[in-house]
Design a protein around this motif. Structure first.
Motif, PDB file in Angstrom:
ATOM      1  N   ALA A 114       0.951  -1.212   0.009  1.00  0.00           N
ATOM      2  CA  ALA A 114       0.759   0.017  -0.477  1.00  0.00           C
ATOM      3  C   ALA A 114       0.295   1.060   0.367  1.00  0.00           C
ATOM      4  O   ALA A 114       0.710   2.410  -0.434  1.00  0.00           O
ATOM      5  CB  ALA A 114      -0.957  -0.631   1.269  1.00  0.00           C
ATOM      6  N   SER A 115       2.673   1.329   0.246  1.00  0.00           N
ATOM      7  CA  SER A 115       2.457   1.953   0.691  1.00  0.00           C
ATOM      8  C   SER A 115       3.475   2.600  -0.744  1.00  0.00           C
ATOM      9  O   SER A 115       3.964   4.054  -1.139  1.00  0.00           O
ATOM     10  CB  SER A 115       3.710   2.356   1.589  1.00  0.00           C
ATOM     11  OG  SER A 115       5.152   0.983   1.033  1.00  0.00           O
ATOM     12  N   SER A 116       4.089   1.204  -1.497  1.00  0.00           N
ATOM     13  CA  SER A 116       4.343   1.879  -2.816  1.00  0.00           C
ATOM     14  C   SER A 116       3.882   1.242  -4.338  1.00  0.00           C
ATOM     15  O   SER A 116       3.736   0.260  -3.926  1.00  0.00           O
ATOM     16  CB  SER A 116       6.161   2.126  -2.453  1.00  0.00           C
ATOM     17  OG  SER A 116       6.600   0.926  -2.354  1.00  0.00           O
ATOM     18  N   TYR A 117       3.772   1.696  -5.202  1.00  0.00           N
ATOM     19  CA  TYR A 117       3.590   0.669  -5.956  1.00  0.00           C
ATOM     20  C   TYR A 117       5.136  -0.293  -6.397  1.00  0.00           C
ATOM     21  O   TYR A 117       5.257  -0.167  -7.128  1.00  0.00           O
ATOM     22  CB  TYR A 117       3.265   1.405  -7.222  1.00  0.00           C
ATOM     23  CG  TYR A 117       2.524   0.356  -8.777  1.00  0.00           C
ATOM     24  CD1 TYR A 117       1.063  -0.816  -8.277  1.00  0.00           C
ATOM     25  CD2 TYR A 117       3.178   0.538  -9.585  1.00  0.00           C
ATOM     26  CE1 TYR A 117       0.684  -1.155  -9.182  1.00  0.00           C
ATOM     27  CE2 TYR A 117       2.819  -0.348 -10.806  1.00  0.00           C
ATOM     28  CZ  TYR A 117       1.673  -1.310 -10.394  1.00  0.00           C
ATOM     29  OH  TYR A 117       1.150  -2.513 -11.022  1.00  0.00           O
ATOM     30  N   ILE A 118       3.952  -1.962  -6.090  1.00  0.00           N
ATOM     31  CA  ILE A 118       4.806  -2.770  -6.811  1.00  0.00           C
ATOM     32  C   ILE A 118       3.924  -3.779  -7.183  1.00  0.00           C
ATOM     33  O   ILE A 118       3.163  -4.675  -6.848  1.00  0.00           O
ATOM     34  CB  ILE A 118       6.099  -3.808  -4.909  1.00  0.00           C
ATOM     35  CG1 ILE A 118       6.585  -2.575  -4.554  1.00  0.00           C
ATOM     36  CG2 ILE A 118       6.620  -5.067  -5.394  1.00  0.00           C
ATOM     37  CD1 ILE A 118       6.702  -2.922  -2.822  1.00  0.00           C
ATOM     38  N   PRO A 119       4.318  -4.131  -8.532  1.00  0.00           N
ATOM     39  CA  PRO A 119       3.155  -4.946  -9.380  1.00  0.00           C
ATOM     40  C   PRO A 119       2.723  -6.345  -8.661  1.00  0.00           C
ATOM     41  O   PRO A 119       4.131  -7.203  -8.527  1.00  0.00           O
ATOM     42  CB  PRO A 119       3.945  -5.112 -10.400  1.00  0.00           C
ATOM     43  CG  PRO A 119       4.718  -3.464 -10.772  1.00  0.00           C
ATOM     44  CD  PRO A 119       5.147  -3.483  -9.407  1.00  0.00           C
ATOM     45  N   SER A 120       1.447  -6.880  -8.998  1.00  0.00           N
ATOM     46  CA  SER A 120       1.564  -7.958  -8.335  1.00  0.00           C
ATOM     47  C   SER A 120       1.695  -9.352  -8.738  1.00  0.00           C
ATOM     48  O   SER A 120       1.483  -9.174  -9.884  1.00  0.00           O
ATOM     49  CB  SER A 120      -0.086  -8.617  -7.506  1.00  0.00           C
ATOM     50  OG  SER A 120      -0.031  -9.839  -7.402  1.00  0.00           O
ATOM     51  N   THR A 121       2.318 -10.190  -8.701  1.00  0.00           N
ATOM     52  CA  THR A 121       3.054 -11.548  -9.261  1.00  0.00           C
ATOM     53  C   THR A 121       0.873 -12.032  -9.864  1.00  0.00           C
ATOM     54  O   THR A 121       1.951 -12.986 -10.492  1.00  0.00           O
ATOM     55  CB  THR A 121       4.021 -12.265  -8.779  1.00  0.00           C
ATOM     56  OG1 THR A 121       3.094 -12.830  -7.336  1.00  0.00           O
ATOM     57  CG2 THR A 121       5.080 -11.111  -8.651  1.00  0.00           C
ATOM     58  N   LEU A 122       0.179 -11.884  -9.025  1.00  0.00           N
ATOM     59  CA  LEU A 122      -0.852 -12.896  -9.291  1.00  0.00           C
ATOM     60  C   LEU A 122      -1.325 -12.011 -10.811  1.00  0.00           C
ATOM     61  O   LEU A 122      -2.698 -12.615 -11.278  1.00  0.00           O
ATOM     62  CB  LEU A 122      -2.184 -12.663  -8.332  1.00  0.00           C
ATOM     63  CG  LEU A 122      -1.306 -13.355  -6.927  1.00  0.00           C
ATOM     64  CD1 LEU A 122      -2.992 -12.549  -5.762  1.00  0.00           C
ATOM     65  CD2 LEU A 122      -1.859 -14.332  -6.720  1.00  0.00           C
TER      66      LEU A 122
END
Length: 387
Positions: free
Chosen positions: A303-311
């Motif tokens: 939620a704190s920074s955009y880290i693309p979800s591997t799902l």
């Protein structure tokens, strides 16, 4: 000077008349029949083998069939038209085999091959014109047929099942399967299979006018189940689960800058299973000077920074809206859906990235003017469909 030699055999009585080497010998049997042969003139045919070079023939020179007998019964017939029949004196095709109550254990044609990388084979070759000058076949013409026909009391042609190969041009061909004298299945030249369809456009194309075109029974089937697959494509029947729906609250005031990922204050906590994620909304209003805008959605593992979800493939990046905005229209409506498989419980966070073709300042989203109206206009829905 002629020499005549008469010889009395004990039983049966046979008289042999020997003449000069240029004349035939005649055998007179006990019942008075005569057999004449030429023992010293080539080519002659002998039991046990012959050595006649290129001069070889056996048969008739007049308009009569050539029969072959065993046990005083005609077993094979070569007709004057070149048809060969086994156990028939009237062959109806170039090679005609008749099995009359011999039994299935002895039917009818057996091909046995021995050796490394050898196997029995039947080739049905077809071409236009003549054997001496073959020509390419026309497209969509039959190359060969294997037919199964049963006598229905009137004809062999009504109860017909079989396989036909069709020439489709150059190096292409297809196979068509028939039952009750009607095509039921086709394998096209590119490998598509059509069941009830003659022009399949995918690898398996099933056409059925009644419900229940496909039936899969593997021990996992059951009422109300859905078909799903693992990572290797192995499909089994699974029981669906009750849907879980999440609706985010009405959005708060947001101020977004272009080309920046912004947390939407929406998140989903998902348990293990297969989920369908649906996002529909009326999205935002533009700041003055913005005449065209893109809004991109993506899912983050933080939620704190955009880290693309591997799902999601590519983090679930989806351009949820691209639209020109004329004066007085400050809203965009959009929706999108993803199917994901969650292997361990996890939380995912929805981010937005917005851009404008007039980059003179910020593009704003305000409550009352195109805010995230999840409650009023749309919903973020997560529905679990499989454990």
């Amino acid at each position: 000077m002629k020499k005549i030699l008469c010889m009395l055999l004990l039983a049966p009585t046979v008289y042999i008349t020997a003449q000069t080497s240029e004349t035939p010998e005649t055998v007179v049997t006990q019942n008075g029949k005569k057999v004449t042969f030429f023992p010293n003139l080539e080519p002659a045919w002998y039991l046990g083998g012959n050595a006649n070079g290129a001069l070889k023939s056996i048969g008739t020179k007049d308009n009569f069939n050539l029969p072959f007998m065993t046990n005083n019964t005609e077993r094979m017939t070569l007709t004057t038209g070149g048809f060969l029949g086994l156990n028939t004196t009237t062959p109806q095709s170039a090679f005609n085999i008749v099995n009359d109550n011999v039994g299935d254990g002895y039917d009818d044609l057996s091909i046995v091959s021995y050796g490394d990388n050898y196997s029995g084979a039947i080739f049905l070759n077809s071409a236009k014109n003549t054997k001496a000058d073959p020509k390419a076949m026309d497209v969509n013409t039959v190359m060969g047929t294997i037919a199964f026909r049963g006598w229905n009391g009137t004809s062999y042609y009504d109860a017909y099942s079989g396989i036909r190969g069709y020439y489709m041009g150059t190096k292409n061909s297809d196979l068509r399967f028939y039952t009750s004298n009607t095509e039921k299945l086709r394998i096209t030249d590119v490998g598509n299979v059509g069941i009830g369809r003659q022009d399949p456009t995918v690898k398996l194309d099933v056409y059925n006018q009644t419900a229940g075109a496909v039936k899969i029974v593997d021990g996992t089937q059951g009422a109300g189940k859905v078909l799903t697959s693992d990572a290797n494509g192995l499909a089994t029947w699974q029981s669906p689960v009750s849907a879980s729906t999440f609706i985010a609250p009405q959005g708060t005031n947001l101020k977004l800058t272009y080309d920046t990922w912004n947390y939407s204050k929406r998140s989903l906590s998902l348990s293990k299973g297969r989920w369908i994620i649906t996002l529909t909304d009326r999205s935002f209003g533009f700041a003055p000077g913005a005449t065209y805008a893109d809004m991109i959605a993506g899912w983050s593992s933080s939620a704190s920074s955009y880290i693309p979800s591997t799902l999601f493939a590519n983090g679930g990046h989806t351009c949820v809206s691209t639209q020109a905005v004329p004066s007085g229209n400050k809203y965009l409506n959009w929706n999108y859906t993803f199917v994901i498989d969650v292997t361990t419980p996890t939380t995912i966070y929805l981010f937005f990235n917005i851009s404008s073709d007039v980059r003179t300042g910020n593009v704003s989203i305000y409550n009352g003017e195109g805010g995230l109206y999840s409650t009023a206009y749309g919903a973020l829905i997560a529905q679990k469909v499989m454990e």
